[in-house]
Design a protein around this motif. Structure first.
Motif, PDB file in Angstrom:
ATOM      1  N   THR A 177       9.688  43.246  33.151  1.00  0.00           N
ATOM      2  CA  THR A 177       9.901  42.061  33.985  1.00  0.00           C
ATOM      3  C   THR A 177      11.369  41.681  34.117  1.00  0.00           C
ATOM      4  O   THR A 177      11.675  40.583  34.567  1.00  0.00           O
ATOM      5  CB  THR A 177       9.125  40.863  33.404  1.00  0.00           C
ATOM      6  OG1 THR A 177       9.560  40.618  32.054  1.00  0.00           O
ATOM      7  CG2 THR A 177       7.632  41.124  33.429  1.00  0.00           C
ATOM      8  N   MET A 178      12.264  42.564  33.717  1.00  0.00           N
ATOM      9  CA  MET A 178      13.688  42.281  33.860  1.00  0.00           C
ATOM     10  C   MET A 178      14.090  42.564  35.314  1.00  0.00           C
ATOM     11  O   MET A 178      14.659  43.591  35.631  1.00  0.00           O
ATOM     12  CB  MET A 178      14.513  43.118  32.889  1.00  0.00           C
ATOM     13  CG  MET A 178      15.953  42.660  32.733  1.00  0.00           C
ATOM     14  SD  MET A 178      16.973  43.938  32.001  1.00  0.00           S
ATOM     15  CE  MET A 178      17.137  45.104  33.371  1.00  0.00           C
ATOM     16  N   VAL A 179      13.715  41.665  36.199  1.00  0.00           N
ATOM     17  CA  VAL A 179      13.907  41.774  37.646  1.00  0.00           C
ATOM     18  C   VAL A 179      12.930  42.764  38.251  1.00  0.00           C
ATOM     19  O   VAL A 179      12.222  42.444  39.203  1.00  0.00           O
ATOM     20  CB  VAL A 179      15.367  42.126  38.025  1.00  0.00           C
ATOM     21  CG1 VAL A 179      15.517  42.182  39.536  1.00  0.00           C
ATOM     22  CG2 VAL A 179      16.350  41.128  37.412  1.00  0.00           C
ATOM     23  N   SER A 180      12.890  43.994  37.716  1.00  0.00           N
ATOM     24  CA  SER A 180      11.961  45.000  38.245  1.00  0.00           C
ATOM     25  C   SER A 180      11.606  45.974  37.140  1.00  0.00           C
ATOM     26  O   SER A 180      12.312  46.091  36.134  1.00  0.00           O
ATOM     27  CB  SER A 180      12.600  45.761  39.409  1.00  0.00           C
ATOM     28  OG  SER A 180      13.664  46.570  38.930  1.00  0.00           O
ATOM     29  N   ALA A 181      10.507  46.693  37.349  1.00  0.00           N
ATOM     30  CA  ALA A 181      10.083  47.682  36.358  1.00  0.00           C
ATOM     31  C   ALA A 181      11.113  48.803  36.240  1.00  0.00           C
ATOM     32  O   ALA A 181      11.375  49.300  35.141  1.00  0.00           O
ATOM     33  CB  ALA A 181       8.717  48.249  36.745  1.00  0.00           C
ATOM     34  N   GLY A 182      11.695  49.206  37.375  1.00  0.00           N
ATOM     35  CA  GLY A 182      12.684  50.283  37.340  1.00  0.00           C
ATOM     36  C   GLY A 182      13.929  49.913  36.564  1.00  0.00           C
ATOM     37  O   GLY A 182      14.435  50.697  35.752  1.00  0.00           O
ATOM     38  N   ALA A 183      14.457  48.716  36.817  1.00  0.00           N
ATOM     39  CA  ALA A 183      15.640  48.256  36.091  1.00  0.00           C
ATOM     40  C   ALA A 183      15.329  48.104  34.613  1.00  0.00           C
ATOM     41  O   ALA A 183      16.151  48.435  33.746  1.00  0.00           O
ATOM     42  CB  ALA A 183      16.135  46.943  36.676  1.00  0.00           C
ATOM     43  N   SER A 184      14.138  47.611  34.285  1.00  0.00           N
ATOM     44  CA  SER A 184      13.736  47.427  32.893  1.00  0.00           C
ATOM     45  C   SER A 184      13.713  48.765  32.160  1.00  0.00           C
ATOM     46  O   SER A 184      14.253  48.894  31.050  1.00  0.00           O
ATOM     47  CB  SER A 184      12.349  46.784  32.833  1.00  0.00           C
ATOM     48  OG  SER A 184      12.339  45.518  33.442  1.00  0.00           O
ATOM     49  N   ALA A 185      13.081  49.757  32.767  1.00  0.00           N
ATOM     50  CA  ALA A 185      12.968  51.071  32.131  1.00  0.00           C
ATOM     51  C   ALA A 185      14.332  51.714  31.953  1.00  0.00           C
ATOM     52  O   ALA A 185      14.601  52.373  30.936  1.00  0.00           O
ATOM     53  CB  ALA A 185      12.057  51.973  32.969  1.00  0.00           C
ATOM     54  N   ARG A 186      15.210  51.506  32.913  1.00  0.00           N
ATOM     55  CA  ARG A 186      16.551  52.094  32.826  1.00  0.00           C
ATOM     56  C   ARG A 186      17.319  51.506  31.646  1.00  0.00           C
ATOM     57  O   ARG A 186      17.976  52.230  30.885  1.00  0.00           O
ATOM     58  CB  ARG A 186      17.317  51.862  34.133  1.00  0.00           C
ATOM     59  CG  ARG A 186      18.613  52.658  34.236  1.00  0.00           C
ATOM     60  CD  ARG A 186      19.374  52.257  35.492  1.00  0.00           C
ATOM     61  NE  ARG A 186      18.648  52.573  36.700  1.00  0.00           N
ATOM     62  CZ  ARG A 186      18.745  53.720  37.364  1.00  0.00           C
ATOM     63  NH1 ARG A 186      19.552  54.676  36.902  1.00  0.00           N
ATOM     64  NH2 ARG A 186      18.073  53.924  38.480  1.00  0.00           N
ATOM     65  N   LEU A 187      17.240  50.175  31.479  1.00  0.00           N
ATOM     66  CA  LEU A 187      17.945  49.551  30.369  1.00  0.00           C
ATOM     67  C   LEU A 187      17.426  50.073  29.035  1.00  0.00           C
ATOM     68  O   LEU A 187      18.207  50.361  28.115  1.00  0.00           O
ATOM     69  CB  LEU A 187      17.814  48.034  30.431  1.00  0.00           C
ATOM     70  CG  LEU A 187      18.562  47.273  29.322  1.00  0.00           C
ATOM     71  CD1 LEU A 187      20.065  47.485  29.436  1.00  0.00           C
ATOM     72  CD2 LEU A 187      18.240  45.785  29.369  1.00  0.00           C
ATOM     73  N   LEU A 188      16.113  50.222  28.906  1.00  0.00           N
ATOM     74  CA  LEU A 188      15.545  50.744  27.664  1.00  0.00           C
ATOM     75  C   LEU A 188      15.990  52.177  27.404  1.00  0.00           C
ATOM     76  O   LEU A 188      16.250  52.556  26.251  1.00  0.00           O
ATOM     77  CB  LEU A 188      14.025  50.667  27.705  1.00  0.00           C
ATOM     78  CG  LEU A 188      13.411  49.272  27.590  1.00  0.00           C
ATOM     79  CD1 LEU A 188      11.903  49.366  27.724  1.00  0.00           C
ATOM     80  CD2 LEU A 188      13.791  48.598  26.290  1.00  0.00           C
ATOM     81  N   ARG A 189      16.101  52.998  28.436  1.00  0.00           N
ATOM     82  CA  ARG A 189      16.572  54.380  28.246  1.00  0.00           C
ATOM     83  C   ARG A 189      18.001  54.376  27.729  1.00  0.00           C
ATOM     84  O   ARG A 189      18.356  55.171  26.837  1.00  0.00           O
ATOM     85  CB  ARG A 189      16.486  55.163  29.560  1.00  0.00           C
ATOM     86  CG  ARG A 189      15.074  55.562  29.952  1.00  0.00           C
ATOM     87  CD  ARG A 189      15.091  56.653  31.019  1.00  0.00           C
ATOM     88  NE  ARG A 189      15.742  56.242  32.245  1.00  0.00           N
ATOM     89  CZ  ARG A 189      15.140  55.635  33.255  1.00  0.00           C
ATOM     90  NH1 ARG A 189      13.859  55.316  33.168  1.00  0.00           N
ATOM     91  NH2 ARG A 189      15.804  55.314  34.353  1.00  0.00           N
ATOM     92  N   TRP A 190      18.839  53.515  28.288  1.00  0.00           N
ATOM     93  CA  TRP A 190      20.214  53.434  27.801  1.00  0.00           C
ATOM     94  C   TRP A 190      20.240  52.988  26.344  1.00  0.00           C
ATOM     95  O   TRP A 190      20.969  53.540  25.526  1.00  0.00           O
ATOM     96  CB  TRP A 190      21.024  52.462  28.671  1.00  0.00           C
ATOM     97  CG  TRP A 190      21.336  52.981  30.039  1.00  0.00           C
ATOM     98  CD1 TRP A 190      21.414  54.284  30.435  1.00  0.00           C
ATOM     99  CD2 TRP A 190      21.616  52.202  31.210  1.00  0.00           C
ATOM    100  NE1 TRP A 190      21.728  54.364  31.782  1.00  0.00           N
ATOM    101  CE2 TRP A 190      21.860  53.101  32.271  1.00  0.00           C
ATOM    102  CE3 TRP A 190      21.681  50.818  31.457  1.00  0.00           C
ATOM    103  CZ2 TRP A 190      22.179  52.665  33.558  1.00  0.00           C
ATOM    104  CZ3 TRP A 190      21.992  50.389  32.733  1.00  0.00           C
ATOM    105  CH2 TRP A 190      22.243  51.302  33.779  1.00  0.00           C
ATOM    106  N   MET A 191      19.436  51.965  26.010  1.00  0.00           N
ATOM    107  CA  MET A 191      19.395  51.483  24.628  1.00  0.00           C
ATOM    108  C   MET A 191      18.915  52.570  23.670  1.00  0.00           C
ATOM    109  O   MET A 191      19.380  52.653  22.519  1.00  0.00           O
ATOM    110  CB  MET A 191      18.477  50.266  24.529  1.00  0.00           C
ATOM    111  CG  MET A 191      19.005  49.020  25.210  1.00  0.00           C
ATOM    112  SD  MET A 191      17.766  47.697  25.245  1.00  0.00           S
ATOM    113  CE  MET A 191      17.521  47.410  23.492  1.00  0.00           C
TER     114      MET A 191
END
Length: 287
Positions: A177-191
């Motif tokens: 829910t961080m704006v969008s599912a795509g943006a959320s998944a990307r942030l988690l991959r970076w983390m």
């Protein structure tokens, strides 16, 4: 195992000459079972949070990549004013142009201060403030770029915030829910690429290189996190994924005049909370 155990672990720091702020969220809590879905221990105290606040910057980049406002293969030059010492690799590498994606991976994996400054120059601090407001992160603020020296006329710290806001930011990403599912998944991959597991994950049995994130094999525990280290500050924020998904943020702050023993006590406190979080996410003996 109840999250109340995490609050108890945080409470063991009460006699120490430091402030320990902890927030934890059980993303899989079932109401009506007696479980609580979140706990806080001094989690609304605004503290310097060091590089954990870089997640807010990375979240804004992830949002723009998802909407197409930015393209991951766009090359951005590193300017002389972007260079900062401390953590990172860019100051030691020969190239001057890096893609946006490169800069994000460097920021997330080795907390590259120079890459952070390039990205912050690219999107601006006002954009991170707008995203914080959109996500109802009331006290998470990037005040400045990363600097080697903080003298008169500049903010005294890079960023401030609360453990509650940091945990809610990661919870947004973990829930999609961080704006969008795509943006959320990307942030988690970076983390997931973060190389610093010396704080909350230090005493936790986990594989930082397992390829099955975010869906671990039975009996396994996976972690994605971002740490922050500064004078008098140790912080760690992330998500543990086992039989339960637990989001956490832990921030320790102390007066450096108290010496190295207080720093060691702060690190021990973060690791103690981490071990308790792991017991909640993956109860002993569970397969």
């Amino acid at each position: 195992m109840s999250l109340a155990r995490v609050a108890a672990a945080a409470g063991r720091s009460a006699a120490l000459p430091l402030v320990l702020s902890v927030s934890a969220i059980d993303l899989d809590a079932t109401h009506g079972t007696g479980d609580t879905d979140r706990i806080g221990f001094h989690d609304e105290v605004v503290l310097p949070v060091a590089s954990t606040a870089k997640l807010l910057l990375l979240a804004e980049i992830a949002r723009r990549l998802d909407t197409g406002e930015l393209h991951g293969d766009r090359t951005v030059d590193v300017l002389p004013e972007d260079h900062a010492g401390g953590t990172g690799l860019l100051g030691r590498l020969g190239r001057t142009g890096w893609t946006v994606e490169d800069l994000c991976w460097l920021t997330a994996s080795v907390s590259d201060n120079t890459a952070t400054n390039v990205l912050l120059r690219l999107v601006g601090r006002d954009a991170t403030a707008r995203l914080a407001e959109r996500l109802t992160l009331r006290d998470l603020t990037l005040h400045d770029s990363v600097r080697d020296v903080r003298g008169p006329g500049v903010p005294p710290v890079f960023a401030t915030g609360t453990a509650r806001d940091l945990a809610h930011l990661v919870a947004h990403a973990a829930r999609g829910t961080m704006v969008s599912a795509g943006a959320s998944a990307r942030l988690l991959r970076w983390m997931r690429a973060n190389t610093d597991h010396a704080l909350v994950p230090a005493l936790v049995a986990h594989d930082p290189y397992a390829s099955d994130f975010p869906a671990p094999t039975p009996g396994a525990l996976l972690i994605a996190n971002k740490t922050g280290t500064d004078t008098g500050v140790r912080a760690d924020v992330g998500v543990l994924i086992g039989t339960r998904r637990l989001v956490y943020a832990v921030v320790a702050h102390w007066d450096t005049a108290l010496g190295a023993s207080t720093e060691r006590a702060a690190v021990h406190a973060l690791r103690d909370v981490g071990r308790t979080l792991a017991d909640c996410a993956m109860p002993p003996g569970h397969v």
